[in-house]
Structure formats: C-alpha cells, structure tokens
Design an enzyme around this catalytic site. Structure first.
Site, PDB file in Angstrom:
ATOM      1  N   CYS A   1     -29.858 -45.276  11.054  1.00  0.00           N
ATOM      2  CA  CYS A   1     -31.275 -45.013  11.306  1.00  0.00           C
ATOM      3  C   CYS A   1     -31.614 -43.605  10.808  1.00  0.00           C
ATOM      4  CB  CYS A   1     -31.570 -45.134  12.795  1.00  0.00           C
ATOM      5  SG  CYS A   1     -33.282 -44.709  13.165  1.00  0.00           S
TER       6      CYS A   1
ATOM      7  N   HIS B   1     -18.017 -40.581  -0.054  1.00  0.00           N
ATOM      8  CA  HIS B   1     -19.419 -40.848  -0.396  1.00  0.00           C
ATOM      9  C   HIS B   1     -20.047 -41.936   0.466  1.00  0.00           C
ATOM     10  CE1 HIS B   1     -18.777 -39.013  -4.685  1.00  0.00           C
ATOM     11  NE2 HIS B   1     -18.884 -38.098  -3.742  1.00  0.00           N
TER      12      HIS B   1
HETATM   13  P1  OAD Z   1     -17.175 -42.334 -13.038  1.00  0.00           P
HETATM   14  O1  OAD Z   1     -18.096 -43.474 -13.377  1.00  0.00           O
HETATM   15  O2  OAD Z   1     -17.632 -40.935 -13.266  1.00  0.00           O
HETATM   16  O3  OAD Z   1     -15.791 -42.513 -13.815  1.00  0.00           O
HETATM   17  C1  OAD Z   1     -15.091 -43.738 -13.823  1.00  0.00           C
HETATM   18  C2  OAD Z   1     -13.724 -43.484 -14.422  1.00  0.00           C
HETATM   19  O4  OAD Z   1     -12.997 -44.704 -14.362  1.00  0.00           O
HETATM   20  C3  OAD Z   1     -13.733 -43.039 -15.880  1.00  0.00           C
HETATM   21  O5  OAD Z   1     -12.899 -41.916 -16.036  1.00  0.00           O
HETATM   22  C4  OAD Z   1     -13.156 -44.257 -16.639  1.00  0.00           C
HETATM   23  O6  OAD Z   1     -12.375 -43.875 -17.777  1.00  0.00           O
HETATM   24  C5  OAD Z   1     -12.275 -44.856 -15.565  1.00  0.00           C
HETATM   25  N1  OAD Z   1     -12.012 -46.284 -15.722  1.00  0.00           N
HETATM   26  C6  OAD Z   1     -12.870 -47.268 -16.128  1.00  0.00           C
HETATM   27  N2  OAD Z   1     -12.272 -48.457 -16.074  1.00  0.00           N
HETATM   28  C7  OAD Z   1     -11.015 -48.259 -15.612  1.00  0.00           C
HETATM   29  C8  OAD Z   1      -9.917 -49.103 -15.309  1.00  0.00           C
HETATM   30  N3  OAD Z   1      -9.990 -50.414 -15.472  1.00  0.00           N
HETATM   31  N4  OAD Z   1      -8.778 -48.534 -14.834  1.00  0.00           N
HETATM   32  C9  OAD Z   1      -8.686 -47.195 -14.666  1.00  0.00           C
HETATM   33  N5  OAD Z   1      -9.694 -46.346 -14.941  1.00  0.00           N
HETATM   34  C10 OAD Z   1     -10.837 -46.857 -15.401  1.00  0.00           C
HETATM   35  O7  OAD Z   1     -16.759 -42.579 -11.527  1.00  0.00           O
HETATM   36  P2  OAD Z   1     -16.230 -41.593 -10.430  1.00  0.00           P
HETATM   37  O8  OAD Z   1     -15.269 -40.620 -10.976  1.00  0.00           O
HETATM   38  O9  OAD Z   1     -15.843 -42.452  -9.303  1.00  0.00           O
HETATM   39  O10 OAD Z   1     -21.215 -40.114  -6.730  1.00  0.00           O
HETATM   40  O11 OAD Z   1     -17.571 -40.847 -10.049  1.00  0.00           O
HETATM   41  C11 OAD Z   1     -17.583 -40.090  -8.907  1.00  0.00           C
HETATM   42  C12 OAD Z   1     -18.955 -40.082  -8.349  1.00  0.00           C
HETATM   43  O12 OAD Z   1     -19.928 -39.831  -9.360  1.00  0.00           O
HETATM   44  C13 OAD Z   1     -19.450 -41.395  -7.776  1.00  0.00           C
HETATM   45  O13 OAD Z   1     -18.939 -41.642  -6.498  1.00  0.00           O
HETATM   46  C14 OAD Z   1     -20.928 -41.139  -7.712  1.00  0.00           C
HETATM   47  C15 OAD Z   1     -21.129 -40.587  -9.086  1.00  0.00           C
HETATM   48  O14 OAD Z   1     -22.206 -39.750  -9.215  1.00  0.00           O
HETATM   49  C16 OAD Z   1     -22.162 -40.343  -5.790  1.00  0.00           C
HETATM   50  O15 OAD Z   1     -22.757 -41.396  -5.722  1.00  0.00           O
HETATM   51  C17 OAD Z   1     -22.388 -39.207  -4.840  1.00  0.00           C
END
Ligand code: OAD
Length: 255
Positions: free
Chosen positions: A136, A128
């Site tokens: 730019c 991402h």
């Molecule tokens: P999410 O915000 O969807 O999920 C975060 C995950 O981290 C959840 O499953 C939580 O249970 C877990 N979590 C929280 N605290 C934690 C900890 N201390 N240890 C382990 N796990 C923990 O984030 P992503 O899966 O990264 O996309 O989301 C993927 C993408 O969705 C992001 O990159 C973004 C968003 O839309 C774009 O910006 C294109």
C-alpha cells in the site's frame, strides 16, 4: 554448429570445492533461458511508446497510477507464466549441498521474478524487490499476489483503500537496507564470489564484486558476453548460465 561451452579451469574448481562461504550475485541473464523479458524488452507492443522513466519512478506512479500498475500487473503475470531453468535449479542444489556440509551460501539477486525461490533457493537477498509483492502506498501493508490480473488499476488496499504499488525499487529509490547490508556482509566474508548474468553497470550491486575481491575471495563471472566486470574477476566463464551453472555445480559438488 553450436559453440562448445568453455572448460572450467581446475584452479577455479579447487577454490570452489574448498570454499566455506559462497556468494552468488545474479542479474537478468540468469533468467534469459526462462523467457523472462528484460526491463527494456517488457516495453514492447502497446508499451513500446513509453520510456522506462514514465513507468518505473515514484513520480510516474503519482502522475498516472493506473498506467504504471497496469504495466507492472502485466509483467507480474508474465513472470508467473515462466518457469525456473537449469541455472536456477543448479544454484538451489549448490545451496543444499554446501549448507548440508556446514558451509554458508548467500544468493543475492537484482531480479524481481522470484524464479530463484521457485527453484528452491532459500533466504534470497532481493535487492530490487519482487513483482509478485505489492504494498500500500499509504499504510505500507504488503501482500503476495500470485492470482489473475487485478480487477482494477491501481489495486486498492483492503485496510485503508489507498492505491497499491509493486514492491520493487524504482529509479530514484533506495535499495532495501536490510537486504543490501546482508549482501555486503556476505561479500566481505566470501571465499568464492560469482556474478551471474549481470552487466555490472548498476551500483551498488556491482560494487559487491569489488568488495569480495578486496576481501580476498576468488571471483568469477558467468555471462554470455563481456561486461564491466570481466576485467575485474579472476575467472570468466563465457556462455549461457543455464548451461554453465549446472556443469559448474556438478563438478564442485561431485554428483
Ligand atoms: P542487464 O540487462 O543490465 O544485463 C543482463 C546481462 O545478462 C548482460 O550482461 C548479458 O550479457 C547477460 N546475459 C544475457 N543472456 C544471458 C545468458 N543466457 N546467460 C548468462 N548471461 C546472459 O541486467 P542486470 O545486470 O540484471 O534495475 O541489471 C541490473 C538492474 O538494471 C536491473 O535489476 C534493473 C536494471 O535497471 C532496476 O530495476 C532497479
């Protein structure tokens, strides 16, 4: 009383110690203990009245480049003020040890905070983009931005004068082809695949777990809560990544 972190099953340790190809996919949860605000948490204070779709799309940037780049500049400064945690450092250590023994370690991240690289991880596949890389909008020139807040919003390209934007993937944009191809190839040949701190809801990154499973890898989830991936993987380690990853890596690398 704090809940005890789960024991790591011996069958997982055996598979992990024998694995020549290790692939780790990380999401926002790996940076939770570093205090990085998630995408939605970043919409607080002055930004609470905005919808992500007003700030994280090419259309939003075209309509109001000043607003969009102010928000991203603030997020850039926020991640620069945070530090990698024990989970990031454990993954960097694992890569060092495995590559030293001739193995392959591929770290794939959906995070835009660059904390893996600051912890010492190499060749990270960023699906991402990164908040500290700006490009730019016209000529495509790219530069690292680790200094103070931009003097103007949007910042201007030194080469052509057009507006610059963060080099991140916005809603409706394609993932970087080279990074995703590398991630897919690594998943296809992984012996061990870990999904760490990701909700598994955003494709195609989440599909990488299924690619690895179909290719015969042992699959593991490290997450504080149940996700869409919990029923798909072979092993679930439930708890904070900053606690579980150091423990797992210590057991696997034996130091
Ligand atoms: P999410 O915000 O969807 O999920 C975060 C995950 O981290 C959840 O499953 C939580 O249970 C877990 N979590 C929280 N605290 C934690 C900890 N201390 N240890 C382990 N796990 C923990 O984030 P992503 O899966 O990264 O996309 O989301 C993927 C993408 O969705 C992001 O990159 C973004 C968003 O839309 C774009 O910006 C294109």
């Amino acid at each position: 009383m704090a809940e005890a972190a789960p024991t790591i099953p011996e069958s997982l340790l055996t598979a992990a110690r024998a694995a020549h190809g290790v692939v780790v996919l990380t999401g926002a949860g790996v940076s939770a203990e570093s205090g990085i605000p998630t995408f939605r948490d970043a919409l607080t204070g002055l930004w609470a009245k905005y919808d992500p779709m007003q700030l994280a799309t090419p259309q939003a940037f075209a309509a109001d480049p000043r607003l969009v780049t102010r928000w991203y500049d603030q997020r850039r400064l926020a991640v620069l003020a945070c530090q990698p945690n024990a989970g990031h450092r454990a993954l960097a250590r694992w890569q060092d040890r495995l590559e030293y023994r001739g193995g392959r370690f591929t770290l794939i991240t959906q995070n835009v905070d660059r904390l893996h690289q600051r912890a010492g991880s190499r060749d990270v596949a960023e699906l991402h983009g990164a908040l500290t890389r700006w490009r730019c909008s016209e000529c495509g020139q790219v530069g690292e931005e680790t200094g103070p807040a931009f003097a103007q919003h949007p910042p201007r390209c030194a080469a052509c004068g057009a507006a610059r934007r963060p080099d991140v993937v916005w809603f409706g944009e394609q993932l970087p082809v080279a990074a995703f191809e590398r991630a897919r190839r690594a998943a296809e040949s992984a012996a061990l695949f870990l999904a760490v701190g990701t909700s598994g809801t955003v494709e195609p990154a989440a599909g990488l777990v299924r690619v690895a499973a179909a290719a015969g890898a042992t699959t593991v989830e490290v997450n504080a809560a149940a996700t869409a991936l919990s029923d798909v993987v072979d092993h679930v380690l439930r708890g904070p990544a900053a606690v579980l990853l150091p423990r797992l890596v210590d057991c696997v690398t034996g130091c």
